[in-house]
Motif scaffolding. Structure first.
Motif, short mmCIF file in Angstrom:
data_model
loop_
_atom_site.label_atom_id
_atom_site.label_comp_id
_atom_site.label_asym_id
_atom_site.label_seq_id
_atom_site.Cartn_x
_atom_site.Cartn_y
_atom_site.Cartn_z
N LYS A 129 -7.07 -16.02 -11.64
CA LYS A 129 -6.66 -15.98 -10.24
C LYS A 129 -5.64 -17.08 -9.97
CE LYS A 129 -8.47 -16.48 -5.54
NZ LYS A 129 -9.65 -16.81 -4.71
N ASP A 130 -4.60 -16.73 -9.25
CA ASP A 130 -3.51 -17.64 -8.83
C ASP A 130 -2.53 -17.98 -9.95
OD1 ASP A 130 -4.57 -17.74 -6.25
OD2 ASP A 130 -5.87 -19.43 -6.76
N PRO A 132 0.47 -16.89 -12.68
CA PRO A 132 1.49 -15.83 -12.83
C PRO A 132 1.10 -14.85 -13.94
CG PRO A 132 2.50 -18.01 -12.75
CD PRO A 132 1.03 -18.23 -12.91
N HIS A 140 0.57 -1.97 -10.06
CA HIS A 140 0.23 -2.47 -8.73
C HIS A 140 -0.61 -1.46 -7.96
CE1 HIS A 140 0.82 -3.53 -4.44
NE2 HIS A 140 0.79 -4.77 -4.90
N TRP A 144 -4.37 -3.31 -10.66
CA TRP A 144 -4.16 -4.52 -9.87
C TRP A 144 -4.98 -4.49 -8.58
CZ3 TRP A 144 -2.28 -9.02 -11.28
CH2 TRP A 144 -2.03 -9.98 -10.30
N ARG A 148 -7.52 -7.36 -7.30
CA ARG A 148 -7.36 -7.92 -5.97
C ARG A 148 -8.69 -7.92 -5.20
NH1 ARG A 148 -6.15 -6.06 -1.06
NH2 ARG A 148 -5.87 -3.90 -1.75
N SER A 154 -3.76 -12.01 -6.02
CA SER A 154 -2.80 -11.76 -4.94
C SER A 154 -1.46 -11.31 -5.52
CB SER A 154 -2.60 -13.02 -4.10
OG SER A 154 -1.94 -14.02 -4.85
N ASP A 155 -0.68 -10.63 -4.69
CA ASP A 155 0.62 -10.13 -5.14
C ASP A 155 1.57 -11.26 -5.50
OD1 ASP A 155 -0.40 -7.64 -4.72
OD2 ASP A 155 0.83 -7.18 -2.96
N GLU A 156 1.32 -12.47 -5.01
CA GLU A 156 2.18 -13.60 -5.34
C GLU A 156 2.11 -13.96 -6.82
OE1 GLU A 156 0.23 -13.45 -2.61
OE2 GLU A 156 1.95 -13.17 -1.26
N GLN A 157 1.06 -13.51 -7.49
CA GLN A 157 0.93 -13.78 -8.93
C GLN A 157 1.83 -12.90 -9.78
OE1 GLN A 157 -3.78 -13.73 -8.43
NE2 GLN A 157 -3.21 -14.28 -10.52
N ARG A 159 4.57 -11.02 -11.79
CA ARG A 159 5.88 -11.20 -12.38
C ARG A 159 6.26 -9.88 -13.04
NH1 ARG A 159 4.72 -14.78 -9.67
NH2 ARG A 159 4.94 -17.03 -10.00
#
Length: 328
Positions: A129-130, A132, A140, A144, A148, A154-157, A159
């Motif tokens: 978690k958190d 990349p 996604h 994913w 989640r 989170s989507d911020e991870q 790449r």
């Protein structure tokens, strides 16, 4: 009747039988979800070793690939049966009111993994978690969403994943998606020891390598569906436990870029992680599906916002052709 008369009568009967046309096998087209590989081996085994023929089937296997939309070919009537990658496919068809259905689940466990460098010291999926992670755009909408909901990813991870292990090998902190039958072997070949997180062993309930067909086929020709499912199941038992050189030869003919070494590695992983033979397949046989498993997967995806809660998820599959212990 004299012995001579009996002999003549027997000869006439044999000659008459020989003159009759041979029983024609039912022609079936089956599309896979990617280029030919060991992960499709049971179907190739059933063809190579005459199991489909024993069941009165003349099966043409049509390989998929990066430019092939196998579900679309099924829906368009160009295939009789198709390999569906996961549980999302039939549920998506229900959502879109497309009359196609899953009739068997070859893999109880989806081979999807996340792959990290072992020397990072990561030992639990929750520890990613958190961080990349390289994942493909299509992921996604599938696994994913599980990560989640269940682990707080989170989507911020995310790449962008370029379908290559090279960036992973070059960056000792990299984490990426992959398949347990492939990427771990490629990493070790390059001298990198991977830490492998099989999502299925961490609660990801999607079936994989499902067999799909039309509701019309199920209703109008259930005998053909049953024969194709049963023969394919026997093919999988054969491929995973027996001498399989003829099946591998067909795979290499359809995919010359593949290799026997890769096939051996994939079979090793499929058996080690019990992709086809674990879970409910241990008691119900390869191909097994259950209402409970489908419901749990559906409810997780409702929580993720993938499906509406009122979707009639039971329309996506049928247990009519599985759970019979065929081939065990």
């Amino acid at each position: 009747m004299s012995l001579k008369q009996m002999a003549v009568a027997g000869y006439v009967a044999l000659a008459t039988a020989a003159a009759l046309p041979a029983f024609a096998a039912d022609k079936v087209t089956f599309g896979t979800n990617w280029t030919a590989q060991a992960e499709h081996g049971g179907f190739y085994y059933a063809k190579a070793y005459g199991i489909y023929e024993e069941y009165g089937l003349d099966v043409e296997i049509k390989p998929g690939g990066p430019q092939v939309n196998t579900p679309a070919l099924l829906i368009g009537g160009q295939l009789d049966f198709a390999m569906l990658s996961g549980s999302f496919n039939p549920l998506n068809m229900v959502r879109e009111n497309i009359p196609y259905i899953a009739v068997a689940a070859t893999f109880q466990k989806d081979p999807q993994i996340l792959l990290a460098h072992a020397d990072q010291g990561l030992t639990k999926l929750s520890e990613l978690k958190d961080k990349p992670i390289f994942i493909a755009a299509g992921a996604h909408e599938t696994f994913w969403q599980f990560l989640r909901v269940k682990f707080g990813f989170s989507d911020e991870q995310i790449r962008p994943y370029a379908y290559s292990i090279a960036p992973f090998l070059a960056d000792p902190t990299a984490i990426q998606q992959g398949y347990v039958t492939n990427e771990p072997f490629r990493a070790r070949e390059a001298g990198v020891e991977p830490e492998v997180f099989l999502l299925a062993d961490n609660g990801y309930g999607s079936y994989a390598t499902l067999i799909g067909t039309s509701i019309e086929m199920v209703e109008d020709n259930p005998d053909l569906v049953q024969r194709f499912v049963d023969a394919s199941i026997k093919g999988w038992y054969g491929y995973l436990t027996s001498e399989r050189s003829q099946a591998d030869a067909l795979i290499l003919a359809d995919n010359p870029d593949y290799s026997l070494d890769k096939a051996d590695e994939a079979v090793e992983a499929m058996n080690a992680f019990q992709l086809a033979t674990g879970g409910d397949a241990e008691t119900l046989g390869i191909g097994a599906m259950t209402d409970e498993r489908w419901q749990a997967f559906f409810e997780t995806m409702v929580e993720a916002g993938v499906y509406p809660a009122d979707l009639d998820w039971k329309k996506g599959y049928t247990l009519q052709f599985v759970n019979k212990g065929v081939g065990m």
